[in-house]
Scaffold this active site. Structure first.
Site, PDB file in Angstrom:
ATOM      1  N   ASP A 188       0.863  -1.193   0.000  1.00  0.00           N
ATOM      2  CA  ASP A 188       0.000   0.000   0.000  1.00  0.00           C
ATOM      3  C   ASP A 188       0.895   1.237   0.000  1.00  0.00           C
ATOM      4  OD1 ASP A 188      -2.388   1.614   0.271  1.00  0.00           O
ATOM      5  OD2 ASP A 188      -1.900   1.860   2.385  1.00  0.00           O
ATOM      6  N   SER A 189       0.283   2.396  -0.233  1.00  0.00           N
ATOM      7  CA  SER A 189       1.023   3.659  -0.159  1.00  0.00           C
ATOM      8  C   SER A 189       1.523   3.922   1.262  1.00  0.00           C
ATOM      9  CB  SER A 189       0.117   4.813  -0.588  1.00  0.00           C
ATOM     10  OG  SER A 189      -0.976   4.931   0.305  1.00  0.00           O
TER      11      SER A 189
ATOM     12  N   TYR B 277      -0.984   8.873  -2.100  1.00  0.00           N
ATOM     13  CA  TYR B 277      -0.969   8.711  -3.559  1.00  0.00           C
ATOM     14  C   TYR B 277      -2.167   9.408  -4.203  1.00  0.00           C
ATOM     15  CZ  TYR B 277       2.404   4.741  -3.578  1.00  0.00           C
ATOM     16  OH  TYR B 277       3.490   3.920  -3.479  1.00  0.00           O
ATOM     17  N   GLY B 278      -3.226   9.602  -3.385  1.00  0.00           N
ATOM     18  CA  GLY B 278      -4.575   9.906  -3.880  1.00  0.00           C
ATOM     19  C   GLY B 278      -4.727  11.005  -4.908  1.00  0.00           C
TER      20      GLY B 278
ATOM     21  N   CYS C 280      -4.266  -1.364  -2.100  1.00  0.00           N
ATOM     22  CA  CYS C 280      -4.420   0.081  -2.286  1.00  0.00           C
ATOM     23  C   CYS C 280      -5.346   0.271  -3.479  1.00  0.00           C
ATOM     24  CB  CYS C 280      -3.045   0.685  -2.561  1.00  0.00           C
ATOM     25  SG  CYS C 280      -3.074   2.441  -2.941  1.00  0.00           S
ATOM     26  N   ASN C 281      -6.500   0.875  -3.243  1.00  0.00           N
ATOM     27  CA  ASN C 281      -7.442   1.077  -4.344  1.00  0.00           C
ATOM     28  C   ASN C 281      -6.861   1.997  -5.401  1.00  0.00           C
ATOM     29  OD1 ASN C 281      -9.026   0.511  -1.758  1.00  0.00           O
ATOM     30  ND2 ASN C 281     -10.592   0.197  -3.330  1.00  0.00           N
ATOM     31  N   THR C 282      -6.111   3.006  -4.950  1.00  0.00           N
ATOM     32  CA  THR C 282      -5.573   4.005  -5.872  1.00  0.00           C
ATOM     33  C   THR C 282      -4.534   3.368  -6.793  1.00  0.00           C
ATOM     34  OG1 THR C 282      -5.897   5.596  -4.092  1.00  0.00           O
ATOM     35  CG2 THR C 282      -4.560   6.324  -5.945  1.00  0.00           C
TER      36      THR C 282
ATOM     37  N   CYS D 108     -11.116   2.927  -0.026  1.00  0.00           N
ATOM     38  CA  CYS D 108      -9.680   3.174   0.163  1.00  0.00           C
ATOM     39  C   CYS D 108      -9.291   2.389   1.401  1.00  0.00           C
ATOM     40  CB  CYS D 108      -9.432   4.664   0.367  1.00  0.00           C
ATOM     41  SG  CYS D 108      -7.782   5.065   1.006  1.00  0.00           S
TER      42      CYS D 108
ATOM     43  N   HIS E 244      -7.210   2.832   3.675  1.00  0.00           N
ATOM     44  CA  HIS E 244      -7.001   3.587   4.915  1.00  0.00           C
ATOM     45  C   HIS E 244      -8.311   3.777   5.694  1.00  0.00           C
ATOM     46  CE1 HIS E 244      -3.074   4.721   3.245  1.00  0.00           C
ATOM     47  NE2 HIS E 244      -2.770   5.276   4.402  1.00  0.00           N
TER      48      HIS E 244
HETATM   49  N1  DGL Z   1      -4.754   3.305   0.794  1.00  0.00           N
HETATM   50  C1  DGL Z   1      -4.851   3.787  -0.506  1.00  0.00           C
HETATM   51  C2  DGL Z   1      -6.105   3.422  -1.237  1.00  0.00           C
HETATM   52  O1  DGL Z   1      -6.642   2.386  -0.957  1.00  0.00           O
HETATM   53  C3  DGL Z   1      -4.156   5.027  -0.944  1.00  0.00           C
HETATM   54  C4  DGL Z   1      -4.403   6.238  -0.188  1.00  0.00           C
HETATM   55  C5  DGL Z   1      -3.459   7.344  -0.604  1.00  0.00           C
HETATM   56  O2  DGL Z   1      -2.245   7.140  -0.508  1.00  0.00           O
HETATM   57  O3  DGL Z   1      -3.968   8.390  -1.005  1.00  0.00           O
HETATM   58  O4  DGL Z   1      -6.566   4.111  -2.100  1.00  0.00           O
END
Ligand code: DGL
Length: 257
Positions: A10-11, A42-43, A73-75, A184, A186
């Site tokens: 993940d990020s 990352y978003g 990580c979805n992003t 996400c 997080h």
């Molecule tokens: N946890 C991440 C996600 O699922 C990335 C969040 C991020 O770094 O902005 O999208």
């Protein structure tokens, strides 16, 4: 049979919500978690940048001998899953699904809220999933602005967290949403705050990580990759940030695990 570890990336800290589910469903497997940390969040980064960062992270996990990768990580999934699968074929790589389908199946009001990062919401994966499952359903997608920073800075139980989450969720509730998707990894760390905000309204909160962990199990079956009987699982935590951040990953997972 294969006792090499599963790599989870993940990020930052968010993917630990997926780590927790994978560990619960597959307690016999060794896991290597890589939380970038240095480049988080990352978003709102460009797609090209996320592809580059995800490529670096997966290269690191592959170098450590991982038999499968979970992009927790979805992003990064939205931006880079196709690239990663091409690059590392035939290595199995599992990504995050925006859990729009279960939300659309569960809604009674016909309105579903989706919380995710900016980059996830403007990606093809979300658009395609929303089009496919959201026929006749109103999908209210709101970026969780500031959510990742709250979790990264251990502020998810503060009054500030409540105000930030309330600001994102209120427009969904105002439209009549009765399902809210945590798009996400997080965001499950903000679930207690979210539950307080929706208390008494009969709103379902959908976290895709248990389904992702089940998918990992199915792929271990399909490719005969389960750890050998008697294998003693080892859990390792890595980061591109510093040692202090690496220790936070361990600490956070002990608190949630
Ligand atoms: N946890 C991440 C996600 O699922 C990335 C969040 C991020 O770094 O902005 O999208």
């Amino acid at each position: 049979m294969n006792s090499a570890p599963i790599g989870i990336y993940d990020s930052g800290l968010g993917g630990l919500s997926v780590w927790r589910e994978v560990q619960r469903v597959l307690p016999g497997e060794s896991l290597v978690y890589l939380g970038d940390g240095k480049n988080c969040p990352y978003g709102s980064r460009s797609r090209e940048e996320i592809v580059r960062l995800a490529g670096q992270a997966v290269a690191e996990l592959v170098a450590r001998g991982c038999k499968m990768i979970v992009v927790a990580c979805n992003t990064a999934t939205a931006a880079a899953i196709g690239f990663l699968r091409d690059q590392y074929a035939p290595l199995p790589i599992v990504g995050m699904e925006p859990a729009v389908k279960p939300a659309c199946l569960a809604t009674r009001s016909g309105v579903v809220g989706v919380l995710a990062t900016e980059r996830s919401l403007d990606g093809d994966l979300f658009r395609r999933t929303a089009r496919r499952y959201g026929r006749g359903i109103e999908i209210v997608a709101v970026p969780g602005t500031g959510f990742v920073e709250l979790v990264e800075n251990n502020r998810e139980t503060t009054p500030e967290a409540e105000a930030v989450v309330r600001r994102a969720v209120e427009p969904m509730l105002a439209r009549g949403a009765d399902q809210i998707v945590l798009g996400c990894t997080h965001y499950p760390f903000l679930r207690p705050v979210l539950e307080r905000i929706v208390a008494g309204r009969n709103v379902g909160i959908i976290d895709p990580s248990p389904a992702v962990a089940r998918r990992v199990g199915q792929l271990l079956d399909r490719y005969d990759l389960h750890a050998e009987a008697g294998h003693r699982p080892v859990y390792e935590f890595l980061t591109f940030a510093d040692e202090q951040y690496r220790l936070r990953l361990e600490e956070k997972v002990l608190n949630v695990g």
